[in-house]
Design an enzyme around this catalytic site. Sequence first.
Site, PDB file in Angstrom:
ATOM      1  N   LYS A 197       0.865  -1.178   0.000  1.00  0.00           N
ATOM      2  CA  LYS A 197       0.000   0.000   0.000  1.00  0.00           C
ATOM      3  C   LYS A 197       0.898   1.223   0.000  1.00  0.00           C
ATOM      4  O   LYS A 197       1.732   1.400   0.891  1.00  0.00           O
ATOM      5  CB  LYS A 197      -0.908  -0.008   1.220  1.00  0.00           C
ATOM      6  CG  LYS A 197      -1.756   1.250   1.302  1.00  0.00           C
ATOM      7  CD  LYS A 197      -2.784   1.156   2.403  1.00  0.00           C
ATOM      8  CE  LYS A 197      -3.545   2.450   2.532  1.00  0.00           C
ATOM      9  NZ  LYS A 197      -4.512   2.403   3.619  1.00  0.00           N
ATOM     10  N   LYS A 251      -2.299  -1.692  -3.655  1.00  0.00           N
ATOM     11  CA  LYS A 251      -3.108  -0.478  -3.624  1.00  0.00           C
ATOM     12  C   LYS A 251      -2.235   0.755  -3.704  1.00  0.00           C
ATOM     13  O   LYS A 251      -1.278   0.843  -2.948  1.00  0.00           O
ATOM     14  CB  LYS A 251      -3.903  -0.477  -2.323  1.00  0.00           C
ATOM     15  CG  LYS A 251      -4.686   0.778  -2.111  1.00  0.00           C
ATOM     16  CD  LYS A 251      -5.382   0.722  -0.797  1.00  0.00           C
ATOM     17  CE  LYS A 251      -5.967   2.079  -0.535  1.00  0.00           C
ATOM     18  NZ  LYS A 251      -6.433   2.201   0.792  1.00  0.00           N
TER      19      LYS A 251
HETATM   20  C1  PBG Z   1      -7.287   3.686   5.594  1.00  0.00           C
HETATM   21  C2  PBG Z   1      -7.619   3.375   4.196  1.00  0.00           C
HETATM   22  C3  PBG Z   1      -7.445   4.235   3.107  1.00  0.00           C
HETATM   23  C4  PBG Z   1      -7.990   3.599   2.023  1.00  0.00           C
HETATM   24  C5  PBG Z   1      -8.460   2.344   2.441  1.00  0.00           C
HETATM   25  N1  PBG Z   1      -8.203   2.219   3.794  1.00  0.00           N
HETATM   26  C6  PBG Z   1      -6.907   5.622   3.021  1.00  0.00           C
HETATM   27  C7  PBG Z   1      -5.568   5.941   3.527  1.00  0.00           C
HETATM   28  O1  PBG Z   1      -4.726   5.075   3.733  1.00  0.00           O
HETATM   29  O2  PBG Z   1      -5.354   7.127   3.765  1.00  0.00           O
HETATM   30  C8  PBG Z   1      -8.060   4.216   0.649  1.00  0.00           C
HETATM   31  C9  PBG Z   1      -9.144   3.755  -0.230  1.00  0.00           C
HETATM   32  C10 PBG Z   1      -9.434   4.612  -1.388  1.00  0.00           C
HETATM   33  O3  PBG Z   1      -8.842   5.681  -1.647  1.00  0.00           O
HETATM   34  O4  PBG Z   1     -10.344   4.223  -2.116  1.00  0.00           O
HETATM   35  N2  PBG Z   1      -6.299   2.971   6.202  1.00  0.00           N
END
Ligand code: PBG
Length: 327
Positions: A197, A251
Amino acid sequence: MIEAPFPAARLRRTRMSAWSRDLHAEVTLTPQDFIWPVFVTEGPRERLRSLPFVQRVPLNELGREAKAAAALGIRVIALFPHGERRSDDARTALDPANLMCRAIAELKAAAPQVGVLADVALDPYTAHGHDGLLAADGTVDNDATLVLLTEQAVIQARAGADIVAPSDMMDGRVSRIRSALESSGHATTQIMAYSAKYASCLYGPFREAVGSAGALKGDKRNYQMDPRNAREALREAALDLAEGADSLMVKPGMVYLDILRAVAEGSPAPVFAYHTSGEAAMIEGAAAMGALDRERAIVEVLTAFRRAGARGVLTYHALDAARLIGG
Ligand code: PBG
């Protein structure tokens, strides 16, 4: 391998009709490939300013939404809470009566045949919008955060979550969560690890949706991955598998198809892609400007994830896509 030369080889032969294109397609795209992320609220139904086709769903309408999704062939819903109480110690994350746990139970009761995925991270609960507790130097305190994430995952499993998905990027979270689930009677609760991520600009509408955009101080670069790194993603994936993850996630997905491909090739476990909110907004914005056909873009992008090796995709476009490909 030796290819016949032209004219024996005419690659257009198989492209001449729809049945033949379907017959020769290397991947499929079906509604069961989608995980639909839903933002639940105790407030009114409200469109996101930055992603207007997405609405926050009031808790008492969640069951109806889930049944409608199931009727389109969607098998899994990912839940995110909006409007949870925020504090520096994120204590609401551990409250079994928080909105998230009530939403999980509601969804399970209304649509028992739909899988429920629960995000494990503290960002809906922290006053500063970070995924963990802050140390004195302003970075997120890994080991202190693990204690909360572990408990958060257990209360989500107790509420009925089928999959817990740690999205926090703390080191060691998967093994801690796995052993806590085992020892609390949740041996069959799955872990889908957000393995790779990235600290990305593509989470904007999500942060609006859960209300962490205004709250967030600074950025997440001391825990989310550096967009310059690909090989490091393989280490993250290997660790998560070694720690007991059942499936992995990359992601964002669209801008990181190279990472998805590499992780999918190296992983014996299924790998999922998150078509993030910012990436969905790229389609919506371009379509609104008349730069592309929205429906074709949705199907083409989701197909790209499958072609790159994703078993499935978390996508806000799940319902639209299911309608489009369902006929
Ligand atoms: C939070 C989380 C995020 C997303 C999923 N879980 C945002 C972040 O890490 O700031 C992003 C999902 C998206 O943008 O569709 N931990």
